[in-house]
Design a protein around this motif. Structure first.
Motif, PDB file in Angstrom:
ATOM      1  N   LYS A   1       0.843  -1.198   0.000  1.00  0.00           N
ATOM      2  CA  LYS A   1       0.000   0.000   0.000  1.00  0.00           C
ATOM      3  C   LYS A   1       0.878   1.248   0.000  1.00  0.00           C
ATOM      4  O   LYS A   1       1.886   1.303   0.684  1.00  0.00           O
ATOM      5  N   ILE A   2       0.448   2.228  -0.800  1.00  0.00           N
ATOM      6  CA  ILE A   2       1.145   3.501  -0.906  1.00  0.00           C
ATOM      7  C   ILE A   2       0.229   4.589  -0.361  1.00  0.00           C
ATOM      8  O   ILE A   2      -0.961   4.640  -0.677  1.00  0.00           O
ATOM      9  N   TYR A   3       0.806   5.464   0.448  1.00  0.00           N
ATOM     10  CA  TYR A   3       0.070   6.548   1.082  1.00  0.00           C
ATOM     11  C   TYR A   3       0.563   7.890   0.572  1.00  0.00           C
ATOM     12  O   TYR A   3       1.740   8.032   0.216  1.00  0.00           O
ATOM     13  N   VAL A   4      -0.354   8.872   0.544  1.00  0.00           N
ATOM     14  CA  VAL A   4      -0.026  10.253   0.193  1.00  0.00           C
ATOM     15  C   VAL A   4      -0.577  11.155   1.293  1.00  0.00           C
ATOM     16  O   VAL A   4      -1.514  10.781   1.996  1.00  0.00           O
ATOM     17  N   PRO A   5       0.000  12.361   1.443  1.00  0.00           N
ATOM     18  CA  PRO A   5      -0.524  13.278   2.468  1.00  0.00           C
ATOM     19  C   PRO A   5      -1.980  13.655   2.187  1.00  0.00           C
ATOM     20  O   PRO A   5      -2.369  13.865   1.040  1.00  0.00           O
ATOM     21  N   PRO A  61      -5.242  16.034   1.987  1.00  0.00           N
ATOM     22  CA  PRO A  61      -5.385  17.458   1.637  1.00  0.00           C
ATOM     23  C   PRO A  61      -5.492  18.315   2.895  1.00  0.00           C
ATOM     24  O   PRO A  61      -6.086  17.913   3.888  1.00  0.00           O
ATOM     25  N   GLY A  62      -4.874  19.490   2.840  1.00  0.00           N
ATOM     26  CA  GLY A  62      -4.940  20.426   3.954  1.00  0.00           C
ATOM     27  C   GLY A  62      -3.850  20.245   4.989  1.00  0.00           C
ATOM     28  O   GLY A  62      -3.671  21.094   5.855  1.00  0.00           O
ATOM     29  N   THR A  63      -3.072  19.149   4.928  1.00  0.00           N
ATOM     30  CA  THR A  63      -1.978  18.958   5.880  1.00  0.00           C
ATOM     31  C   THR A  63      -0.748  19.696   5.364  1.00  0.00           C
ATOM     32  O   THR A  63      -0.628  19.966   4.162  1.00  0.00           O
ATOM     33  N   PRO A  64       0.185  20.050   6.251  1.00  0.00           N
ATOM     34  CA  PRO A  64       1.409  20.740   5.791  1.00  0.00           C
ATOM     35  C   PRO A  64       2.162  19.940   4.723  1.00  0.00           C
ATOM     36  O   PRO A  64       2.690  20.520   3.769  1.00  0.00           O
ATOM     37  N   ALA A  65       2.180  18.624   4.866  1.00  0.00           N
ATOM     38  CA  ALA A  65       2.888  17.803   3.873  1.00  0.00           C
ATOM     39  C   ALA A  65       2.197  17.882   2.525  1.00  0.00           C
ATOM     40  O   ALA A  65       2.854  17.930   1.482  1.00  0.00           O
ATOM     41  N   ALA A  66       0.857  17.918   2.504  1.00  0.00           N
ATOM     42  CA  ALA A  66       0.123  18.024   1.236  1.00  0.00           C
ATOM     43  C   ALA A  66       0.357  19.383   0.606  1.00  0.00           C
ATOM     44  O   ALA A  66       0.514  19.490  -0.616  1.00  0.00           O
ATOM     45  N   ASN A  67       0.384  20.436   1.428  1.00  0.00           N
ATOM     46  CA  ASN A  67       0.644  21.772   0.898  1.00  0.00           C
ATOM     47  C   ASN A  67       2.040  21.858   0.296  1.00  0.00           C
ATOM     48  O   ASN A  67       2.236  22.453  -0.760  1.00  0.00           O
ATOM     49  N   ALA A  68       3.018  21.264   0.975  1.00  0.00           N
ATOM     50  CA  ALA A  68       4.390  21.257   0.449  1.00  0.00           C
ATOM     51  C   ALA A  68       4.465  20.436  -0.834  1.00  0.00           C
ATOM     52  O   ALA A  68       5.129  20.828  -1.797  1.00  0.00           O
ATOM     53  N   ALA A  69       3.759  19.291  -0.878  1.00  0.00           N
ATOM     54  CA  ALA A  69       3.770  18.438  -2.069  1.00  0.00           C
ATOM     55  C   ALA A  69       3.094  19.133  -3.246  1.00  0.00           C
ATOM     56  O   ALA A  69       3.531  19.001  -4.384  1.00  0.00           O
ATOM     57  N   ALA A  70       2.021  19.889  -2.982  1.00  0.00           N
ATOM     58  CA  ALA A  70       1.300  20.572  -4.053  1.00  0.00           C
ATOM     59  C   ALA A  70       2.158  21.646  -4.712  1.00  0.00           C
ATOM     60  O   ALA A  70       2.007  21.921  -5.906  1.00  0.00           O
ATOM     61  N   ASN A  71       3.071  22.237  -3.950  1.00  0.00           N
ATOM     62  CA  ASN A  71       3.938  23.289  -4.487  1.00  0.00           C
ATOM     63  C   ASN A  71       5.254  22.764  -5.038  1.00  0.00           C
ATOM     64  O   ASN A  71       6.085  23.542  -5.497  1.00  0.00           O
ATOM     65  N   ARG A  72       5.462  21.460  -4.980  1.00  0.00           N
ATOM     66  CA  ARG A  72       6.717  20.849  -5.430  1.00  0.00           C
ATOM     67  C   ARG A  72       6.534  20.330  -6.855  1.00  0.00           C
ATOM     68  O   ARG A  72       5.533  19.686  -7.146  1.00  0.00           O
ATOM     69  N   PRO A  73       7.491  20.595  -7.743  1.00  0.00           N
ATOM     70  CA  PRO A  73       7.412  19.997  -9.086  1.00  0.00           C
ATOM     71  C   PRO A  73       7.403  18.473  -8.967  1.00  0.00           C
ATOM     72  O   PRO A  73       7.984  17.906  -8.049  1.00  0.00           O
ATOM     73  N   SER A  74       6.741  17.808  -9.897  1.00  0.00           N
ATOM     74  CA  SER A  74       6.574  16.351  -9.806  1.00  0.00           C
ATOM     75  C   SER A  74       7.893  15.594  -9.901  1.00  0.00           C
ATOM     76  O   SER A  74       7.980  14.452  -9.478  1.00  0.00           O
ATOM     77  N   ALA A 132      -0.666   8.256  13.852  1.00  0.00           N
ATOM     78  CA  ALA A 132      -0.477   9.624  13.354  1.00  0.00           C
ATOM     79  C   ALA A 132      -0.322   9.634  11.835  1.00  0.00           C
ATOM     80  O   ALA A 132      -0.882  10.501  11.156  1.00  0.00           O
ATOM     81  N   LEU A 133       0.393   8.676  11.303  1.00  0.00           N
ATOM     82  CA  LEU A 133       0.592   8.613   9.852  1.00  0.00           C
ATOM     83  C   LEU A 133      -0.752   8.424   9.151  1.00  0.00           C
ATOM     84  O   LEU A 133      -1.050   9.113   8.171  1.00  0.00           O
ATOM     85  N   ARG A 134      -1.591   7.519   9.668  1.00  0.00           N
ATOM     86  CA  ARG A 134      -2.889   7.284   9.039  1.00  0.00           C
ATOM     87  C   ARG A 134      -3.830   8.485   9.184  1.00  0.00           C
ATOM     88  O   ARG A 134      -4.695   8.691   8.353  1.00  0.00           O
ATOM     89  N   GLU A 135      -3.653   9.273  10.237  1.00  0.00           N
ATOM     90  CA  GLU A 135      -4.480  10.477  10.401  1.00  0.00           C
ATOM     91  C   GLU A 135      -4.117  11.538   9.366  1.00  0.00           C
ATOM     92  O   GLU A 135      -4.963  12.335   8.978  1.00  0.00           O
ATOM     93  N   HIS A 136      -2.860  11.565   8.922  1.00  0.00           N
ATOM     94  CA  HIS A 136      -2.382  12.605   8.013  1.00  0.00           C
ATOM     95  C   HIS A 136      -2.134  12.119   6.588  1.00  0.00           C
ATOM     96  O   HIS A 136      -1.694  12.907   5.750  1.00  0.00           O
ATOM     97  N   HIS A 137      -2.388  10.843   6.319  1.00  0.00           N
ATOM     98  CA  HIS A 137      -2.130  10.284   4.985  1.00  0.00           C
ATOM     99  C   HIS A 137      -3.295   9.404   4.555  1.00  0.00           C
ATOM    100  O   HIS A 137      -3.928   8.761   5.386  1.00  0.00           O
ATOM    101  N   THR A 167       0.580  14.782  -4.041  1.00  0.00           N
ATOM    102  CA  THR A 167      -0.827  14.784  -3.677  1.00  0.00           C
ATOM    103  C   THR A 167      -1.560  13.744  -4.516  1.00  0.00           C
ATOM    104  O   THR A 167      -1.064  13.300  -5.562  1.00  0.00           O
ATOM    105  N   LYS A 168      -2.741  13.396  -4.071  1.00  0.00           N
ATOM    106  CA  LYS A 168      -3.581  12.458  -4.811  1.00  0.00           C
ATOM    107  C   LYS A 168      -3.865  13.026  -6.205  1.00  0.00           C
ATOM    108  O   LYS A 168      -3.811  12.304  -7.199  1.00  0.00           O
TER     109      LYS A 168
END
Length: 197
Positions: free
Chosen positions: A72-76, A78-91, A119-124, A183-184
């Motif tokens: 299983k693969i997890y992603v941050p 939406p709305g978490t700091p990791a998702a915000n950082a991922a959204a602004n990062r080039p692929s 904690a990981l499952r709460e944020h991913h 991000t997803k």
């Protein structure tokens, strides 16, 4: 003449059968007693005796391809700091562990505590799982093919992600999992992977 030949052949068969029936059965040969190898020092220049072959084991930072398939693969979320950082990062940007919200990359695959796993499952979110591995011409792992989107494999899209863009770790039960710092939406918008092998 023919009857004389037939009678001679029949007599020969009877004699041969009789001789065979009268021969004593061979005595059983006892099995040789196990012997220990004598302590013999090899002569100078003679090849040394081979040591027993030891099994190959994985180091803490190694995993096998079969242990990665289906993981299983997890992603941050939406709305978490990791998702915000991922959204602004080039692929194609390399992983920045400090912005991921996940444990930093390490040469060892870390096993998460129950608290960290919760904690990981709460944020991913689980985005999908590993369907295949792409090797380069030198035999090194280059990409991981993920099945993303869809439901129970229906409508799933194959997307390739660089191996270095995944943080591998283990849940408290020891099951392998991966965290992709995308991000997803980025993964679902990525080009479809097509296997032309």
């Amino acid at each position: 003449m023919v009857s004389k030949i037939l009678m001679t052949a029949a007599a020969a068969l009877l004699l041969a059968g009789g001789v065979r029936a009268q021969a004593p059965a061979p005595a059983p040969v006892p099995a040789p007693a196990p012997q220990t190898a004598p302590n013999v020092t090899p002569a100078p220049g003679a090849p040394a005796a081979r040591a027993p072959v030891q099994p190959t084991t994985l180091s803490p930072g190694e995993i096998t391809v079969t242990s990665v398939l289906g993981v299983k693969i997890y992603v941050p979320k939406p709305g978490t700091p990791a998702a915000n950082a991922a959204a602004n990062r080039p692929s194609d940007a390399p992983i920045s562990p400090t912005a991921s919200g996940a444990p930093a990359r390490n040469t060892m695959i870390l096993t998460l505590s129950e608290t960290d796993w919760t904690a990981l499952r709460e944020h991913h979110d689980s985005i999908g799982d590993v369907n295949n591995i792409v090797l380069d011409n030198g035999g090194r792992v280059r990409q991981v093919v993920l099945g993303v989107g869809g439901f129970l494999g229906i409508g799933e899209k194959a997307v390739a992600v660089d191996w270095s863009h995944i943080n591998w770790m283990r849940d408290p039960s020891g099951h392998l999992l991966g965290i992709v710092l995308r991000t997803k939406q980025q993964l679902e918008a990525a080009p479809r992977f097509v296997d032309r092998s």
